[in-house]
Scaffold this motif. Structure first.
Motif, PDB file in Angstrom:
ATOM      1  N   LEU A 264       2.312  15.009  -2.767  1.00 30.84           N
ATOM      2  CA  LEU A 264       2.247  14.195  -1.550  1.00 30.84           C
ATOM      3  C   LEU A 264       1.042  14.584  -0.694  1.00 30.84           C
ATOM      4  N   LEU A 265       0.857  15.874  -0.502  1.00 26.69           N
ATOM      5  CA  LEU A 265      -0.300  16.330   0.275  1.00 26.69           C
ATOM      6  C   LEU A 265      -1.606  15.959  -0.422  1.00 26.69           C
ATOM      7  N   TYR A 266      -1.646  16.187  -1.720  1.00 33.62           N
ATOM      8  CA  TYR A 266      -2.850  15.846  -2.483  1.00 33.62           C
ATOM      9  C   TYR A 266      -3.145  14.351  -2.388  1.00 33.62           C
ATOM     10  N   ALA A 267      -2.108  13.528  -2.412  1.00 35.51           N
ATOM     11  CA  ALA A 267      -2.288  12.077  -2.344  1.00 35.51           C
ATOM     12  C   ALA A 267      -2.999  11.668  -1.058  1.00 35.51           C
ATOM     13  N   THR A 268      -2.763  12.386   0.036  1.00 35.84           N
ATOM     14  CA  THR A 268      -3.464  12.056   1.281  1.00 35.84           C
ATOM     15  C   THR A 268      -4.958  12.328   1.141  1.00 35.84           C
ATOM     16  N   VAL A 269      -5.299  13.406   0.441  1.00 35.53           N
ATOM     17  CA  VAL A 269      -6.708  13.740   0.210  1.00 35.53           C
ATOM     18  C   VAL A 269      -7.340  12.718  -0.725  1.00 35.53           C
ATOM     19  N   ALA A 270      -6.659  12.411  -1.826  1.00 32.17           N
ATOM     20  CA  ALA A 270      -7.196  11.469  -2.806  1.00 32.17           C
ATOM     21  C   ALA A 270      -7.397  10.088  -2.184  1.00 32.17           C
ATOM     22  N   ASP A 271      -6.435   9.634  -1.390  1.00 33.12           N
ATOM     23  CA  ASP A 271      -6.552   8.331  -0.740  1.00 33.12           C
ATOM     24  C   ASP A 271      -7.706   8.324   0.258  1.00 33.12           C
ATOM     25  N   THR A 272      -7.832   9.375   1.019  1.00 30.88           N
ATOM     26  CA  THR A 272      -8.910   9.465   2.003  1.00 30.88           C
ATOM     27  C   THR A 272     -10.268   9.511   1.311  1.00 30.88           C
TER      28      THR A 272
ATOM     29  N   LYS B 211      -2.152  23.536 -10.211  1.00 27.85           N
ATOM     30  CA  LYS B 211      -1.651  24.900 -10.434  1.00 27.85           C
ATOM     31  C   LYS B 211      -0.660  25.352  -9.367  1.00 27.85           C
ATOM     32  N   LEU B 212      -0.658  24.684  -8.210  1.00 24.30           N
ATOM     33  CA  LEU B 212       0.174  25.131  -7.092  1.00 24.30           C
ATOM     34  C   LEU B 212       1.649  24.826  -7.311  1.00 24.30           C
ATOM     35  N   LEU B 213       2.478  25.784  -6.963  1.00 31.51           N
ATOM     36  CA  LEU B 213       3.922  25.595  -6.934  1.00 31.51           C
ATOM     37  C   LEU B 213       4.329  25.287  -5.495  1.00 31.51           C
ATOM     38  N   GLU B 214       5.533  24.763  -5.331  1.00 35.82           N
ATOM     39  CA  GLU B 214       6.024  24.467  -3.975  1.00 35.82           C
ATOM     40  C   GLU B 214       5.900  25.697  -3.066  1.00 35.82           C
TER      41      GLU B 214
ATOM     42  N   MET C  94       0.840  -1.169   0.000  1.00 35.19           N
ATOM     43  CA  MET C  94       0.000   0.000   0.000  1.00 35.19           C
ATOM     44  C   MET C  94       0.890   1.240   0.000  1.00 35.19           C
ATOM     45  N   ASP C  95       0.527   2.221  -0.802  1.00 38.28           N
ATOM     46  CA  ASP C  95       1.291   3.455  -0.864  1.00 38.28           C
ATOM     47  C   ASP C  95       0.387   4.557  -1.409  1.00 38.28           C
ATOM     48  N   LEU C  96       0.768   5.779  -1.173  1.00 36.32           N
ATOM     49  CA  LEU C  96       0.048   6.914  -1.732  1.00 36.32           C
ATOM     50  C   LEU C  96       0.429   7.069  -3.194  1.00 36.32           C
ATOM     51  N   GLN C  97      -0.538   7.345  -4.025  1.00 34.72           N
ATOM     52  CA  GLN C  97      -0.292   7.524  -5.450  1.00 34.72           C
ATOM     53  C   GLN C  97      -0.055   9.006  -5.733  1.00 34.72           C
ATOM     54  N   LEU C  98       1.158   9.340  -6.150  1.00 30.17           N
ATOM     55  CA  LEU C  98       1.505  10.725  -6.412  1.00 30.17           C
ATOM     56  C   LEU C  98       1.093  11.116  -7.827  1.00 30.17           C
ATOM     57  N   ASP C  99       0.500  12.276  -7.937  1.00 34.50           N
ATOM     58  CA  ASP C  99       0.039  12.807  -9.217  1.00 34.50           C
ATOM     59  C   ASP C  99       1.223  13.492  -9.893  1.00 34.50           C
ATOM     60  N   ASP C 100       1.650  12.979 -11.041  1.00 36.02           N
ATOM     61  CA  ASP C 100       2.839  13.530 -11.702  1.00 36.02           C
ATOM     62  C   ASP C 100       2.593  14.874 -12.376  1.00 36.02           C
ATOM     63  N   GLU C 101       1.365  15.367 -12.330  1.00 37.33           N
ATOM     64  CA  GLU C 101       1.079  16.707 -12.851  1.00 37.33           C
ATOM     65  C   GLU C 101       1.286  17.773 -11.775  1.00 37.33           C
ATOM     66  N   MET C 102       1.680  17.345 -10.564  1.00 42.61           N
ATOM     67  CA  MET C 102       1.843  18.284  -9.447  1.00 42.61           C
ATOM     68  C   MET C 102       3.283  18.334  -8.990  1.00 42.61           C
ATOM     69  N   GLU C 103       3.606  19.457  -8.376  1.00 42.43           N
ATOM     70  CA  GLU C 103       4.912  19.610  -7.731  1.00 42.43           C
ATOM     71  C   GLU C 103       5.026  18.546  -6.628  1.00 42.43           C
ATOM     72  N   PRO C 104       6.225  18.049  -6.328  1.00 38.64           N
ATOM     73  CA  PRO C 104       6.381  16.917  -5.400  1.00 38.64           C
ATOM     74  C   PRO C 104       5.688  17.082  -4.035  1.00 38.64           C
ATOM     75  N   SER C 105       5.888  18.193  -3.352  1.00 36.31           N
ATOM     76  CA  SER C 105       5.252  18.355  -2.037  1.00 36.31           C
ATOM     77  C   SER C 105       3.740  18.482  -2.163  1.00 36.31           C
ATOM     78  N   VAL C 106       3.295  19.162  -3.187  1.00 40.59           N
ATOM     79  CA  VAL C 106       1.853  19.295  -3.432  1.00 40.59           C
ATOM     80  C   VAL C 106       1.275  17.910  -3.721  1.00 40.59           C
TER      81      VAL C 106
END
Length: 168
Positions: free
Chosen positions: A15-23, A120-123, A1-13
């Motif tokens: 990771l944070l987004y992945a927590t929302v998407a997983d939830t 759209k968010l940058l780091e 199990m792991d969070l799926q990172l969206d490659d259209e986003m900046e790395p930190s964004v």
């Protein structure tokens, strides 16, 4: 199990987004078997918020975050589509004449808007301060984290409601 990172986003964004998407994915799995009566169940003594109310509440709160990130007020037409955050008594508005499918589809639209904002968010945008409730402020980073945390909090309520409904 792991969070799926969206490659259209900046790395930190991402990771944070992945927590929302997983939830959000977990929330959809939690409610996929809810029938109409269970959707509106408010506990044995009618003292709790229903699953329907909680789903609508989560969608509305996330919608407000989308517009905080944009630094814009929620447009009136969008507000009326999603109902108020709270009713005139300070409680979550009741939900009537809706289904689990309608509520999930409505929430899905908010999640898609949220994803588009995250793309759209940058780091450096993560430390940007936006207005929050009651005149307070929060960073965008905290806002994204809060969306996931808030959903998990209410998923516990939904799980309890399902348990109470199925054992009544």
């Amino acid at each position: 199990m792991d969070l799926q990172l969206d490659d259209e986003m900046e790395p930190s964004v991402a990771l944070l987004y992945a927590t929302v998407a997983d939830t959000y994915k977990r929330l959809k799995l939690l409610v996929m078997d809810v029938d109409q009566e269970e959707l509106l169940f408010k506990g044995a003594n009618n003292e709790m918020n229903s699953i329907g109310q909680l789903l609508r509440h989560l969608a509305v709160v996330d919608l407000y975050w989308v517009y905080r990130f944009k630094n814009q007020p929620v447009p009136f037409g969008v507000q009326t589509e999603y109902d108020p955050l709270i009713d005139w008594t300070g409680q979550l508005p009741s939900v009537q004449n809706t289904t689990i499918v309608d509520l999930v589809n409505s929430y899905e639209k908010v999640q898609m808007m949220f994803r588009l904002e995250c793309i759209k968010l940058l780091e450096k945008d993560l430390t940007k301060v936006v207005s929050y409730e009651n005149g307070q402020t929060a960073t965008i980073r905290w806002g994204i984290w809060h969306i996931a945390d808030h959903s998990r909090y209410h998923q516990a309520h939904i799980s309890l409601l399902k348990k109470l409904y199925r054992h009544k």
